[in-house]
Scaffold this active site. Structure first.
Site, PDB file in Angstrom:
ATOM      1  N   ARG A   1     -52.395 -75.155  98.384  1.00  0.00           N
ATOM      2  CA  ARG A   1     -53.640 -74.788  97.703  1.00  0.00           C
ATOM      3  C   ARG A   1     -54.059 -73.363  98.058  1.00  0.00           C
ATOM      4  NH1 ARG A   1     -57.970 -79.511  97.330  1.00  0.00           N
ATOM      5  NH2 ARG A   1     -58.617 -77.656  96.302  1.00  0.00           N
TER       6      ARG A   1
ATOM      7  N   PRO B   1     -54.125 -90.216  91.359  1.00  0.00           N
ATOM      8  CA  PRO B   1     -54.340 -88.761  91.213  1.00  0.00           C
ATOM      9  C   PRO B   1     -53.073 -87.839  91.467  1.00  0.00           C
ATOM     10  CG  PRO B   1     -55.221 -89.278  93.155  1.00  0.00           C
ATOM     11  CD  PRO B   1     -54.654 -90.623  92.683  1.00  0.00           C
TER      12      PRO B   1
HETATM   13  C1  LIG Z   1     -63.239 -88.986  95.420  1.00  0.00           C
HETATM   14  C2  LIG Z   1     -62.683 -88.434  94.458  1.00  0.00           C
HETATM   15  C3  LIG Z   1     -61.285 -87.773  94.492  1.00  0.00           C
HETATM   16  C4  LIG Z   1     -60.377 -87.577  93.694  1.00  0.00           C
HETATM   17  N1  LIG Z   1     -59.279 -86.718  93.955  1.00  0.00           N
HETATM   18  C5  LIG Z   1     -58.485 -86.339  92.800  1.00  0.00           C
HETATM   19  C6  LIG Z   1     -57.371 -85.526  93.008  1.00  0.00           C
HETATM   20  O1  LIG Z   1     -56.896 -85.310  94.187  1.00  0.00           O
HETATM   21  N2  LIG Z   1     -56.461 -85.117  91.861  1.00  0.00           N
HETATM   22  C7  LIG Z   1     -57.163 -85.512  90.692  1.00  0.00           C
HETATM   23  O2  LIG Z   1     -56.238 -84.915  89.671  1.00  0.00           O
HETATM   24  N3  LIG Z   1     -58.250 -86.265  90.337  1.00  0.00           N
HETATM   25  C8  LIG Z   1     -59.062 -86.773  91.626  1.00  0.00           C
HETATM   26  N4  LIG Z   1     -60.123 -87.295  91.227  1.00  0.00           N
HETATM   27  C9  LIG Z   1     -60.230 -87.552  89.790  1.00  0.00           C
HETATM   28  C10 LIG Z   1     -60.886 -86.383  89.149  1.00  0.00           C
HETATM   29  O3  LIG Z   1     -61.729 -85.923  89.954  1.00  0.00           O
HETATM   30  C11 LIG Z   1     -61.326 -87.163  87.832  1.00  0.00           C
HETATM   31  O4  LIG Z   1     -60.487 -87.572  86.827  1.00  0.00           O
HETATM   32  C12 LIG Z   1     -62.284 -85.931  87.050  1.00  0.00           C
HETATM   33  O5  LIG Z   1     -63.316 -85.507  87.855  1.00  0.00           O
HETATM   34  C13 LIG Z   1     -62.873 -86.994  85.746  1.00  0.00           C
HETATM   35  O6  LIG Z   1     -63.798 -86.118  85.365  1.00  0.00           O
HETATM   36  P1  LIG Z   1     -64.929 -86.858  84.652  1.00  0.00           P
HETATM   37  O7  LIG Z   1     -65.915 -85.559  84.227  1.00  0.00           O
HETATM   38  O8  LIG Z   1     -64.720 -87.529  83.590  1.00  0.00           O
HETATM   39  O9  LIG Z   1     -65.739 -87.669  85.950  1.00  0.00           O
HETATM   40  P2  LIG Z   1     -66.493 -87.059  87.121  1.00  0.00           P
HETATM   41  O10 LIG Z   1     -65.694 -85.893  87.841  1.00  0.00           O
HETATM   42  O11 LIG Z   1     -66.499 -88.598  88.144  1.00  0.00           O
HETATM   43  O12 LIG Z   1     -67.735 -86.662  86.601  1.00  0.00           O
HETATM   44  C14 LIG Z   1     -68.816 -87.814  86.413  1.00  0.00           C
HETATM   45  C15 LIG Z   1     -70.041 -86.984  86.570  1.00  0.00           C
HETATM   46  O13 LIG Z   1     -71.210 -87.991  86.115  1.00  0.00           O
HETATM   47  C16 LIG Z   1     -72.075 -88.078  87.085  1.00  0.00           C
HETATM   48  N5  LIG Z   1     -72.752 -89.307  87.084  1.00  0.00           N
HETATM   49  C17 LIG Z   1     -72.170 -90.582  87.030  1.00  0.00           C
HETATM   50  N6  LIG Z   1     -73.185 -91.424  86.932  1.00  0.00           N
HETATM   51  C18 LIG Z   1     -74.095 -90.975  86.394  1.00  0.00           C
HETATM   52  C19 LIG Z   1     -75.149 -91.470  85.930  1.00  0.00           C
HETATM   53  N7  LIG Z   1     -75.408 -92.774  85.712  1.00  0.00           N
HETATM   54  N8  LIG Z   1     -76.092 -90.519  85.421  1.00  0.00           N
HETATM   55  C20 LIG Z   1     -76.081 -89.189  85.219  1.00  0.00           C
HETATM   56  N9  LIG Z   1     -74.848 -88.783  86.030  1.00  0.00           N
HETATM   57  C21 LIG Z   1     -73.932 -89.534  86.419  1.00  0.00           C
HETATM   58  C22 LIG Z   1     -71.457 -87.639  88.420  1.00  0.00           C
HETATM   59  O14 LIG Z   1     -72.643 -87.416  89.344  1.00  0.00           O
HETATM   60  C23 LIG Z   1     -70.717 -86.862  88.210  1.00  0.00           C
HETATM   61  O15 LIG Z   1     -71.118 -85.366  88.412  1.00  0.00           O
HETATM   62  C24 LIG Z   1     -60.992 -87.607  92.178  1.00  0.00           C
HETATM   63  C25 LIG Z   1     -62.011 -88.381  92.074  1.00  0.00           C
HETATM   64  C26 LIG Z   1     -62.886 -88.819  92.702  1.00  0.00           C
HETATM   65  C27 LIG Z   1     -64.547 -89.393  92.742  1.00  0.00           C
END
Ligand SMILES: Cc1cc2nc3c(=O)[nH]c(=O)nc-3n(C[C@H](O)[C@H](O)[C@H](O)COP(=O)(O)OP(=O)(O)OC[C@H]3O[C@@H](n4cnc5c(N)ncnc54)[C@H](O)[C@@H]3O)c2cc1C
Ligand SMILES: Cc1cc2nc3c(=O)[nH]c(=O)nc-3n(C[C@H](O)[C@H](O)[C@H](O)COP(=O)(O)OP(=O)(O)OC[C@H]3O[C@@H](n4cnc5c(N)ncnc54)[C@H](O)[C@@H]3O)c2cc1C
Lengths: 675, 675
Positions: free
Chosen positions: A284, A367
């Protein structure tokens, strides 16, 4: 905030986005560029600072570039060039068995890079600020939801009502994993892993216990997008399911600055040890290396892992066993976590094309292929311009159905890919060809190479629909959703006119020169994400009289007062504001004058004169070689062709210079006449 | 500010910079990167917003890149690709006679671009903010100066004392040229032209009349740099002269969005009309085009021009006459001015190597070759690291003499170039070969092509000195300043070992791959401006045993406890903090392991492990071709060589792998032992 209004505080908005992760931010970015009134709320108090997702696939970089910030990512990130495969030799000792390019050469002008999610979110936030008033509202939690189904098809209605709770400072900040300098990351790296329970209920109840905490407001919205992650509150309000299953594979993640004599620590590596599990190495930015370390070895039925056992030290020791005889240790750990792989897809991606789900809210998987964040952003990259074009009155609501047919199909393909990939990655390597319980390393390599094409994102191929004029069964090519044609006749393009431009797929990019000043551009650089449809006129060799006559005739048709461009452009707006014409010709630049082309190819404005940046040429440049665009696109350099591109760079239609009637038919299938 | 202290307010600083134009900002940038205590003051209240200088030569972009912000310029600027020459045909009507590339292909990885000075200053300010506490102090005017000559050679002394006057808000903002939307730029575009008198005295007297206006402070400094432009106050304090003369050529400048049927309006054009003067077209960012329009036709003795006659309308009409039969008009004018060409060089660039002059303060000439801003920044790019290395104790004061010998020589060459170029540009084109009073258009074209190499900045060749180990007469190669060698013996490098690396010239850039991760880098990207000297080890084909033995032996010598690297590195600092070793080998990447190289080539640190970014290879990349670095640098791919680079990328010395004694001798000529 501060005062308690209990529902008296009412407002309305065109789009409400729940969740400001990658999916939510990408959606907001579209609305910012298309001038749509949108709000985006997130329950978290801050953006992410370290850890989480990291890999950016090359298609994602193309998308970032279309919004103008790929360069920031390219500069800050670590570029992943090569994958090294390490397996046991006959003595059971690991050795490098193969090197393969990480990004398949030639598929994209970018290559896969790695940068932490917090930094990527920063670029989105900066870009929102630069282009709009949209700001992420943090510490805001939706509390209740209602939807008036009867109003779903009324364009002026606000059928969605959500009560938002503004949290107080104390409530919004879950304890963060602190980076430590001495190797033992202090706090619990699992607090944000998918092995931890969802905290939404807890936040809500904490907030309601303290009545003074914050305020409540009621928001009415025309559209809503649930980008609220794997535990999606929005999905639960709609009563939709995630279909699929949880595996027993548990993986640990360590972000460290490694001290090691392992020679390929700055390469992406897949390391299979003989009997001590697998490690994936992801180098990274800032000297960091991410290690994905397998903590369990069976897909199903292994003994359940005790969460309290999982510590950075325990994960490190696993890694040390896999990497032996090489040594591995660290002084600095930036982040760590562990997760259990679930492989699931949402049953529905939308409720009546008014409430949509995107990202982790509708697909979860392992992931390691670096897909989660990319596919999540690509979901809303697909959706944002569609909602915008309906809201600004240029498109019919019917195009919204293509979101589910296009993106749910991608999610299904992704889970299938992930099944295969996880099994190959998590299994023990075969000792020899007779060892059937083991994983064949040749099969693994082949899967890796094939997976790279899939993972890059450039192979995404949307099925036939009102906005993709290709042949075949629309339902079968998508997820099954009906994406019907309106009363108008279906149009089918002519794939044979451009061998390497595929309807449904994003247009590839080759260099062309600006006719006006000779500057080389990657063609995609001209396809900024601003909501415009584009007609790309491959004008062919305009030095020939017959060909120039064809071009002039097309120009006349497009410029006619009743042409579709004119019908679909709102009165008073510039003629290129809904549908933009870009021309690439194949005559010599130095022997062609811009003023010879029809004026609609280079429109005139009172203040700015003629537009000098619509006409390009496939010719030799002084400093950056020759793009050979006609050859690379597979277009006849004499006769050319015409290509229609969606606002997301995917190809809708291909036809001849004489086919303006088909173009009219195509746009008439979903666009709304303005006069 | 606010209160009146009348000299009671005293402080000291290592370097005081007067003037925050391009020259001053470049100086400040070096001090920011080298951790030097510096202040920079400017009498103006704001930075520039439009107009003024615009062209950035390719060497300037290399320099910006070494500070990390060339990408911002590259993105925002207009790229100049081609020059079109327009002359009268036999009927006296202008027509395009030639096209030539603006930047000579192959000399640089950047090409000339155009961006207005205000934006460039913005990038400097952002970069200062990101890397240091240095901020431009605006509305600050130096009032008096004294210099204690006796203390000049005392390293701990502050021989300079300057009283600074902090102006009030009203005093610092001269009336700005307002951009207008209707074509008539309202206010006087001449207020900041060199045809306007200097306003320093006026500002001082206005300030002193209003005793409450601001405060005074006394600053003692070790070094001072006068970057205060053509009317330099600093130069006047030192009593130095500008030598040379004013011409009678007067040129007008219009920054407009043109409405025109002239086909090459987005090209850089030199247009000579038969009898209606010359126009130079410089296409700019944001649809703007700058026109340089000749208002007088004689070099000497023409009737004096009435300043009050000069208006945008008058300049436009001149341009219309030259461009006829093409039409030219505009709705939007961003800026306009007029200037008279003076061609002068400062008699001295420094007072006792304590007070230095740079930029327009020591050279003025016509702006059409786009040199002013570039050469001014290159002055302080040459100076900043030298002062820093003296202040931080690594170098002897003797290196400071090389500033004048190197940069005054450049200024002299520039004026000579400008004489020739201005005459050719301002003259009437010859009607035919017998027309001796006219300018031959062939001669003009040849001069333009030759001028492009000079103007690019990459041809700058510094003479022999204690920091350039080339043969020949140091005084003759510079401006005549004695740049003596200390008691040590003079070292002379071996030019034959690297045919395309020239001592005195900046090292050209070709692509190499990182051994650790296979990523391609332009070699110059590794040469960040951070004050470090570099030893570039062309290690040759290390797959051969004999060659690897030579490399190992060099490694041992450089790592020896009494080696020059060790002697010149302060105790407690990382071994690469004064002199950094970078290696480029020519074996196959996939058959070479980083850990085979001597550890001093990839130093170890307790926290970060080994340094993975010191060893590179000349090999094929997956996505960006083959840099052919050995071939392009003219280095024997078997045997290699060693090159010493100054912190400004200029080449000091070339030698064999066995020549570590010469390296020692070279560095001992000006570096100070630390233990
Ligand atoms: C701990 C962890 C480790 C990860 N590691 C990897 C990795 O190494 N490699 C990889 O490719 N992917 C990884 N991922 C997956 C990747 O981060 C996700 O696929 C990506 O972030 C999905 O994007 P998203 O916007 O759909 O959801 P998220 O990134 O989960 O964003 C969702 C957002 O919605 C908000 N939220 C949730 N519920 C509510 C609510 N009820 N009201 C208001 N806001 C809310 C949360 O605070 C968050 O900011 C990981 C995810 C997590 C949680
Ligand atoms: C009106 C104008 C138009 C120009 N047009 C062009 C062009 O088209 N193309 C081109 O290449 N070049 C052009 N130039 C020249 C180019 O701008 C200069 O070569 C370049 O700016 C020189 O940089 P500098 O830092 O040496 O001096 P400057 O840019 O002149 O900066 C000097 C700074 O010192 C400050 N200063 C002056 N006196 C004092 C004092 N006593 N105390 C404190 N501060 C002081 C000034 O406010 C100014 O900020 C133009 C210059 C001017 C003035």
């Amino acid at each position: 905030m501060g005062s308690i209004l209990d529902g008296e505080n009412k407002s309305s908005v065109d789009v409400l986005i729940i969740g400001a992760g990658p999916a939510g931010l990408m959606a907001a970015t579209w609305f910012a560029r298309c001038g749509i009134k949108a709000r985006i709320v997130d329950k978290r108090g801050t953006k992410i600072f370290n850890g989480q997702a990291d890999g950016l696939q090359c298609r994602t970089l193309e998308i970032f570039d279309s919004f103008g910030f790929a360069d920031r990512v390219w500069k800050d990130s670590n570029h992943m060039i090569e994958i090294c495969l390490w397996n046991p030799n006959e003595q059971g000792i690991i050795r490098r068995s193969d090197r393969i390019p990480d990004t398949i050469p030639g598929i994209c002008r970018f290559q896969q890079v790695v940068l932490h999610q917090g930094r990527i979110e920063r670029f989105f936030l900066d870009s929102l600020k630069e282009h709009s008033d949209i700001r992420v509202e943090r510490g805001v939690l939706p509390e209740s939801f209602s939807f008036n189904e009867a109003e779903a098809e009324n364009p002026d209605a606000y059928p969605i009502e959500v009560v938002l709770q503004h949290l107080s400072e104390d409530e919004i900040n879950p304890e963060q994993s602190k980076a430590t300098a001495n190797g033992a990351a202090g706090s619990d790296g699992l607090f944000r892993s998918n092995m931890a329970p969802d905290d939404t209920e807890e936040l809500l109840s904490r907030a309601s216990k303290n009545a003074k905490a914050g305020s409540r407001e009621t928001v009415r919205a025309k559209y809503m997008i649930g980008c609220d992650g794997a535990h999606s509150w929005t999905r639960r309000q709609l009563g939709f399911q995630l279909e699929g299953e949880q595996t027993d594979y548990i993986w640990g993640v360590l972000d460290i600055i490694p001290i090691t004599d392992f020679p390929d620590i700055r390469m992406r590596c897949a390391i299979h040890s003989a009997n001590s599990g697998s490690v994936m190495v992801i180098p990274r930015e800032n000297k960091l290396v991410r290690l994905y370390i397998q903590l369990t070895t069976t897909e199903k039925g292994g003994a359940p892992v005790d969460r309290s056992n999982i510590t950075p030290q325990m994960i490190l020791e696993c890694a040390q066993r896999t990497l032996a005889p090489y040594k591995l240790t660290y002084e600095y750990c930036d982040w760590w976590t562990a997760y259990q792989i679930g492989q699931r897809v949402g049953s529905n991606f939308s409720k009546s094309e008014r409430v949509f789900l995107a990202g982790d809210a509708v697909h979860t998987h392992s992931p390691k292929a670096g897909q989660g964040m990319n596919v999540s952003m690509q979901d809303t990259f697909n959706l944002g311009w569609k909602i915008s074009s309906v809201l600004n009155g240029t498109s019919d609501r019917s195009i919204l159905k293509t979101y589910q047919s296009e993106r749910r199909r991608i999610a299904q393909d992704l889970i299938e890919f992930d099944h295969k990939f996880s099994r190959l990655f998590s299994g023990r390597p075969a000792k020899d060809v007779t060892d059937e319980a083991g994983i064949s390393m040749d099969e693994f390599k082949a899967a890796f190479e094939k997976g790279n094409m899939f993972a890059s994102g450039v192979a995404v191929d949307y099925g036939a629909s009102i906005i993709v004029a290709k042949d075949g069964d629309a339902a079968k090519q998508g997820d099954g959703t009906a994406v019907q044609w309106r009363d108008s006749k279906r149009v089918i393009g002519k794939p044979e006119l451009a061998g390497n431009i595929k309807m449904g797929v994003r247009i590839p990019s080759f260099k062309v020169l600006s006719q006006a000043d000779g500057r080389p551009w990657h063609f995609q650089e001209l396809l900024r994400s601003n909501g415009k449809w584009r007609i790309v006129i491959f004008a062919g060799d305009v030095s020939g009289k017959t060909q120039m006559a064809r071009v002039q005739k097309l120009g006349q048709e497009l410029a006619a007062p009743n042409s579709f461009i004119s019908r679909f452009t709102p009165p008073g707006k510039l003629i290129d504001s809904v549908i933009e014409i870009l021309t690439i010709h194949s005559a010599r630049r130095a022997e062609t004058e811009m003023h010879d082309f029809p004026e609609i190819f280079r429109p005139f404005s009172e203040r700015d004169g003629w537009d000098y940046y619509k006409i390009y040429v496939d010719d030799q440049s002084y400093h950056e070689g020759h793009g050979h665009a006609y050859e690379n696109y597979g277009v006849d350099p004499k006769k050319g062709c015409v290509v229609i591109l969606r606002p997301d760079q995917h190809v809708s239609w291909i036809g001849d210079l004489e086919d303006s009637a088909d173009m009219d038919l195509f746009f008439s299938g979903f666009m709304r006449a303005q006069k």
